[in-house]
Design a protein around this motif. Structure first.
Motif, PDB file in Angstrom:
ATOM      1  N   SER A 190      34.376  22.853  32.224  1.00  0.00           N
ATOM      2  CA  SER A 190      34.036  21.764  31.313  1.00  0.00           C
ATOM      3  C   SER A 190      34.687  21.921  29.953  1.00  0.00           C
ATOM      4  CB  SER A 190      32.508  21.708  31.143  1.00  0.00           C
ATOM      5  OG  SER A 190      32.173  20.624  30.306  1.00  0.00           O
ATOM      6  N   HIS A 191      34.753  23.168  29.432  1.00  0.00           N
ATOM      7  CA  HIS A 191      35.310  23.355  28.082  1.00  0.00           C
ATOM      8  C   HIS A 191      36.591  24.147  28.103  1.00  0.00           C
ATOM      9  CE1 HIS A 191      30.928  22.619  27.628  1.00  0.00           C
ATOM     10  NE2 HIS A 191      31.476  21.643  26.932  1.00  0.00           N
ATOM     11  N   GLY A 192      37.193  24.277  29.316  1.00  0.00           N
ATOM     12  CA  GLY A 192      38.507  24.897  29.420  1.00  0.00           C
ATOM     13  C   GLY A 192      39.578  23.882  29.034  1.00  0.00           C
ATOM     14  N   ARG A 219      35.695   3.999  33.733  1.00  0.00           N
ATOM     15  CA  ARG A 219      34.401   3.547  34.287  1.00  0.00           C
ATOM     16  C   ARG A 219      33.421   4.712  34.389  1.00  0.00           C
ATOM     17  NH1 ARG A 219      35.077   1.645  39.745  1.00  0.00           N
ATOM     18  NH2 ARG A 219      33.187   0.371  39.591  1.00  0.00           N
ATOM     19  N   ARG A 220      33.958   5.896  34.722  1.00  0.00           N
ATOM     20  CA  ARG A 220      33.068   7.043  34.870  1.00  0.00           C
ATOM     21  C   ARG A 220      32.492   7.491  33.526  1.00  0.00           C
ATOM     22  NH1 ARG A 220      32.268  12.547  34.432  1.00  0.00           N
ATOM     23  NH2 ARG A 220      33.834  12.465  32.800  1.00  0.00           N
ATOM     24  N   GLN A 221      33.250   7.281  32.460  1.00  0.00           N
ATOM     25  CA  GLN A 221      32.776   7.721  31.146  1.00  0.00           C
ATOM     26  C   GLN A 221      31.698   6.797  30.594  1.00  0.00           C
ATOM     27  OE1 GLN A 221      36.821   9.125  29.035  1.00  0.00           O
ATOM     28  NE2 GLN A 221      34.925   9.857  28.144  1.00  0.00           N
ATOM     29  N   GLY A 260      26.979  13.065  24.035  1.00  0.00           N
ATOM     30  CA  GLY A 260      27.996  13.153  22.978  1.00  0.00           C
ATOM     31  C   GLY A 260      29.392  13.468  23.473  1.00  0.00           C
ATOM     32  N   ARG A 261      29.504  14.099  24.642  1.00  0.00           N
ATOM     33  CA  ARG A 261      30.826  14.437  25.153  1.00  0.00           C
ATOM     34  C   ARG A 261      31.682  13.201  25.374  1.00  0.00           C
ATOM     35  NH1 ARG A 261      33.048  18.836  28.233  1.00  0.00           N
ATOM     36  NH2 ARG A 261      35.310  18.531  28.162  1.00  0.00           N
ATOM     37  N   MET A 262      30.990  12.098  25.714  1.00  0.00           N
ATOM     38  CA  MET A 262      31.754  10.883  26.034  1.00  0.00           C
ATOM     39  C   MET A 262      32.376  10.281  24.783  1.00  0.00           C
ATOM     40  SD  MET A 262      31.746  10.814  29.212  1.00  0.00           S
ATOM     41  CE  MET A 262      31.476  12.562  29.379  1.00  0.00           C
ATOM     42  N   GLY A 291      16.737  23.721  37.286  1.00  0.00           N
ATOM     43  CA  GLY A 291      17.426  22.563  37.865  1.00  0.00           C
ATOM     44  C   GLY A 291      18.927  22.656  37.837  1.00  0.00           C
ATOM     45  N   HIS A 292      19.480  23.604  37.041  1.00  0.00           N
ATOM     46  CA  HIS A 292      20.929  23.770  37.013  1.00  0.00           C
ATOM     47  C   HIS A 292      21.302  24.991  37.844  1.00  0.00           C
ATOM     48  CE1 HIS A 292      24.572  22.131  35.346  1.00  0.00           C
ATOM     49  NE2 HIS A 292      23.918  21.461  34.426  1.00  0.00           N
ATOM     50  N   ALA A 293      22.596  25.289  37.914  1.00  0.00           N
ATOM     51  CA  ALA A 293      23.061  26.428  38.720  1.00  0.00           C
ATOM     52  C   ALA A 293      22.890  27.742  37.970  1.00  0.00           C
ATOM     53  CB  ALA A 293      24.529  26.219  39.085  1.00  0.00           C
ATOM     54  N   SER A 324      29.204  22.219  35.803  1.00  0.00           N
ATOM     55  CA  SER A 324      29.017  21.009  34.998  1.00  0.00           C
ATOM     56  C   SER A 324      29.523  19.746  35.683  1.00  0.00           C
ATOM     57  CB  SER A 324      29.761  21.171  33.663  1.00  0.00           C
ATOM     58  OG  SER A 324      29.859  19.911  33.005  1.00  0.00           O
ATOM     59  N   ALA A 325      28.877  18.636  35.391  1.00  0.00           N
ATOM     60  CA  ALA A 325      29.304  17.335  35.931  1.00  0.00           C
ATOM     61  C   ALA A 325      30.651  16.928  35.346  1.00  0.00           C
ATOM     62  CB  ALA A 325      28.263  16.272  35.628  1.00  0.00           C
ATOM     63  N   ARG A 326      31.169  17.691  34.403  1.00  0.00           N
ATOM     64  CA  ARG A 326      32.508  17.407  33.864  1.00  0.00           C
ATOM     65  C   ARG A 326      33.514  17.386  35.004  1.00  0.00           C
ATOM     66  NH1 ARG A 326      35.512  14.586  30.825  1.00  0.00           N
ATOM     67  NH2 ARG A 326      37.612  15.431  30.589  1.00  0.00           N
ATOM     68  N   GLU A 384      21.742  22.619  26.326  1.00  0.00           N
ATOM     69  CA  GLU A 384      23.176  22.323  26.259  1.00  0.00           C
ATOM     70  C   GLU A 384      23.317  20.834  25.957  1.00  0.00           C
ATOM     71  OE1 GLU A 384      24.640  25.801  26.478  1.00  0.00           O
ATOM     72  OE2 GLU A 384      26.104  24.220  26.920  1.00  0.00           O
ATOM     73  N   ARG A 385      24.326  20.455  25.215  1.00  0.00           N
ATOM     74  CA  ARG A 385      24.593  19.021  25.017  1.00  0.00           C
ATOM     75  C   ARG A 385      24.580  18.345  26.379  1.00  0.00           C
ATOM     76  NH1 ARG A 385      30.196  18.072  22.446  1.00  0.00           N
ATOM     77  NH2 ARG A 385      30.798  18.930  24.449  1.00  0.00           N
ATOM     78  N   SER A 386      24.003  17.134  26.435  1.00  0.00           N
ATOM     79  CA  SER A 386      23.838  16.555  27.763  1.00  0.00           C
ATOM     80  C   SER A 386      23.663  15.045  27.662  1.00  0.00           C
ATOM     81  CB  SER A 386      22.597  17.183  28.419  1.00  0.00           C
ATOM     82  OG  SER A 386      22.364  16.579  29.650  1.00  0.00           O
ATOM     83  N   ASP A 387      23.692  14.400  28.829  1.00  0.00           N
ATOM     84  CA  ASP A 387      23.342  12.985  28.936  1.00  0.00           C
ATOM     85  C   ASP A 387      21.829  12.897  29.068  1.00  0.00           C
ATOM     86  OD1 ASP A 387      25.870  13.296  31.271  1.00  0.00           O
ATOM     87  OD2 ASP A 387      26.198  12.154  29.432  1.00  0.00           O
ATOM     88  N   ILE A 388      21.291  11.707  28.813  1.00  0.00           N
ATOM     89  CA  ILE A 388      19.888  11.458  29.138  1.00  0.00           C
ATOM     90  C   ILE A 388      19.820  10.900  30.565  1.00  0.00           C
ATOM     91  CG2 ILE A 388      17.810  10.136  28.505  1.00  0.00           C
ATOM     92  CD1 ILE A 388      18.733  12.295  26.455  1.00  0.00           C
TER      93      ILE A 388
HETATM   94  C1  EPS Z   1      29.852  15.484  31.413  1.00  0.00           C
HETATM   95  C2  EPS Z   1      30.307  16.523  30.655  1.00  0.00           C
HETATM   96  C3  EPS Z   1      29.383  17.500  30.051  1.00  0.00           C
HETATM   97  C4  EPS Z   1      27.981  16.951  29.875  1.00  0.00           C
HETATM   98  C5  EPS Z   1      27.508  16.240  31.106  1.00  0.00           C
HETATM   99  C6  EPS Z   1      28.428  15.213  31.646  1.00  0.00           C
HETATM  100  O1  EPS Z   1      29.981  17.803  28.816  1.00  0.00           O
HETATM  101  P1  EPS Z   1      29.349  18.772  27.749  1.00  0.00           P
HETATM  102  O2  EPS Z   1      28.677  19.866  28.520  1.00  0.00           O
HETATM  103  O3  EPS Z   1      30.497  19.267  26.889  1.00  0.00           O
HETATM  104  O4  EPS Z   1      28.399  17.897  26.997  1.00  0.00           O
HETATM  105  O5  EPS Z   1      27.922  16.096  28.772  1.00  0.00           O
HETATM  106  O6  EPS Z   1      27.259  17.177  32.092  1.00  0.00           O
HETATM  107  C7  EPS Z   1      25.928  17.554  32.197  1.00  0.00           C
HETATM  108  C8  EPS Z   1      24.965  17.012  31.502  1.00  0.00           C
HETATM  109  C9  EPS Z   1      25.663  18.638  33.163  1.00  0.00           C
HETATM  110  O7  EPS Z   1      24.513  19.109  33.200  1.00  0.00           O
HETATM  111  O8  EPS Z   1      26.624  19.022  33.884  1.00  0.00           O
HETATM  112  C10 EPS Z   1      30.829  14.563  32.043  1.00  0.00           C
HETATM  113  O9  EPS Z   1      32.049  14.679  31.760  1.00  0.00           O
HETATM  114  O10 EPS Z   1      30.388  13.704  32.877  1.00  0.00           O
END
Ligand code: EPS
Length: 379
Positions: free
Chosen positions: A9-11, A38-40, A47-49, A105-107, A128-130, A327-331
């Motif tokens: 994800s952060h590489g 569309r995926r973003q 915040g990553r988006m 809930g995560h790995a 990560s879902a990245r 960790e920074r995340s989506d809702i």
């Molecule tokens: C995501 C990228 C991740 C997360 C999110 C979705 O980026 P970052 O960790 O830098 O915020 O925002 O992934 C998760 C919430 C998760 O648990 O894997 C993306 O690109 O879809």
């Protein structure tokens, strides 16, 4: 056809190599980038988006907008890497604060124990879902092949956080799902879903939901009944289940069929210049084989594991009871997951299509396909 992908994800970036794509298939970079955009999207993304503007670099296998038949190399650079170079660099360098409070809930915990990692970031970066970004790019390559045979794939969101949408009334409805911030064809439910996401955000919670992927134009005969791993439904289910956060998959009436009588479920067969059905409870697959009806797959996504009001966990160093790390995340990422579901479905259908009609070039495959369709029409 096969692919491998790599990247954290952060590489520096996410990459994939697609091998086995026939020569002569039209494929433009923009076709891939449309799906990456569309995926973003999706209401409730994190915040990553705001950092990423996902675009693919095609490093090999395509010349002048046509595939060569050689491996297709894809690269999506992580803009966020610039903020992480010190923490994510192949060479030894800066030290960093290890992450040792696994998120339920995560790995994190299972991965940390399995790989003997004391810094759980070494697990979560790949988990990560990245990673779904490059999976969408690979799916777009598969869609380009399927489009040559009028096979079209779309998706829409059926529910988020318990808010259920009214089912779409037409294919046009489904194709218009991108107009909704949550990719839901029911305007009232879309509003309620966004409200539920706002409430979850305020409460430090996260939400999951259900999305549906439909593929139109799939011919009868993909997959096979002869062996478990050749059944089209088993391949579709595995592909969907492998998307981050997915905990349930069904085809057609799925789990609901378990509560119904046979006569309420199975699709009667009619004939009018070809075999047809007036219902599609089977979701386009019978006996592990596509039956010519639209493929309908639904997936249930769990609420995202990172909670801004964290659950309890254990500090792996002290074994003390602590709050899980944040960790920074989506809702909510259900709308985005539906796009990943399209890609996963496209990949399975393209692979199964090439298994049946395979050739080295698009023209050869078209000849094979035309011959088969003529044969089937006469049966
Ligand atoms: C995501 C990228 C991740 C997360 C999110 C979705 O980026 P970052 O960790 O830098 O915020 O925002 O992934 C998760 C919430 C998760 O648990 O894997 C993306 O690109 O879809």
């Amino acid at each position: 056809m096969r692919y491998l992908d790599a990247g954290e994800s952060h590489g520096q970036g996410l990459m994939a190599v697609v091998e086995g794509m026939p020569a002569g298939v039209p494929l433009q970079v923009e076709k891939i980038n449309v799906d990456l955009r569309r995926r973003q999207g999706g209401y409730g993304r994190g915040g990553r988006m705001k950092i990423e503007r996902d675009q693919v670099k095609i490093l090999s296998g395509i010349r002048g907008g046509l595939t060569l038949g050689s491996p297709i190399g894809l690269l999506i650079e992580n803009r966020d890497w610039a903020n992480w170079q010190g923490l994510f660099h192949p060479s030894p360098g800066k030290t960093w604060e290890p992450l040792f409070r696994p998120r339920p809930g995560h790995a994190d915990l299972a991965g940390g124990l399995k790989y003997g990692q004391r810094d759980l970031r070494n697990i979560l970066e790949r988990a990560s879902a990245r990673g779904t970004a490059v999976r969408v790019a690979v799916g777009a390559v598969a869609k380009a092949l399927l489009a040559q045979f009028d096979i079209q794939i779309a998706s829409h969101v059926l529910s988020i956080g318990g808010v259920m949408a009214l089912p779409p009334s037409s294919k046009e409805d489904i194709l218009g799902a991108d107009q909704s911030p949550v990719r839901c064809v029911d305007p009232k439910a879309s509003q309620e879903m966004m409200g539920a996401i706002d409430e979850a955000r305020k409460a430090g919670e996260s939400l999951g939901g259900i999305f549906e992927v439909i593929a139109w134009g799939v011919p009868v005969g993909l997959g096979s009944h002869v062996h478990w791993d050749r059944r089209l439904d088993s391949r579709l289910a595995a592909a969907m289940m492998s998307i981050q956060g997915i905990k349930g998959v069904e085809l057609g009436r799925g789990f609901e069929a378990a509560f119904l009588m046979g006569s309420q479920v199975h699709d009667e067969i009619h004939y009018d210049r070809g075999y047809l059905r007036r219902t599609n409870n089977a979701g386009g697959v019978e006996g592990g084989i596509s039956n010519g009806e639209p493929i309908v797959v639904r997936a249930a996504m769990k609420p995202i594991p990172t909670l801004y009001r964290p659950l309890k966990s254990v500090d792996m160093l002290s074994k003390e009871r602590v709050e899980a790390s944040i960790e920074r995340s989506d809702i909510c990422a259900v709308p985005a997951a539906a796009i990943v579901g399209e890609a996963a479905t496209a990949w399975v259908l393209a692979q199964s299509f090439l298994e049946k009609f395979g050739g080295d070039s698009l023209d050869e495959i078209k000849r094979n396909y035309r011959g088969y369709l003529k044969e089937v029409a006469d049966r």
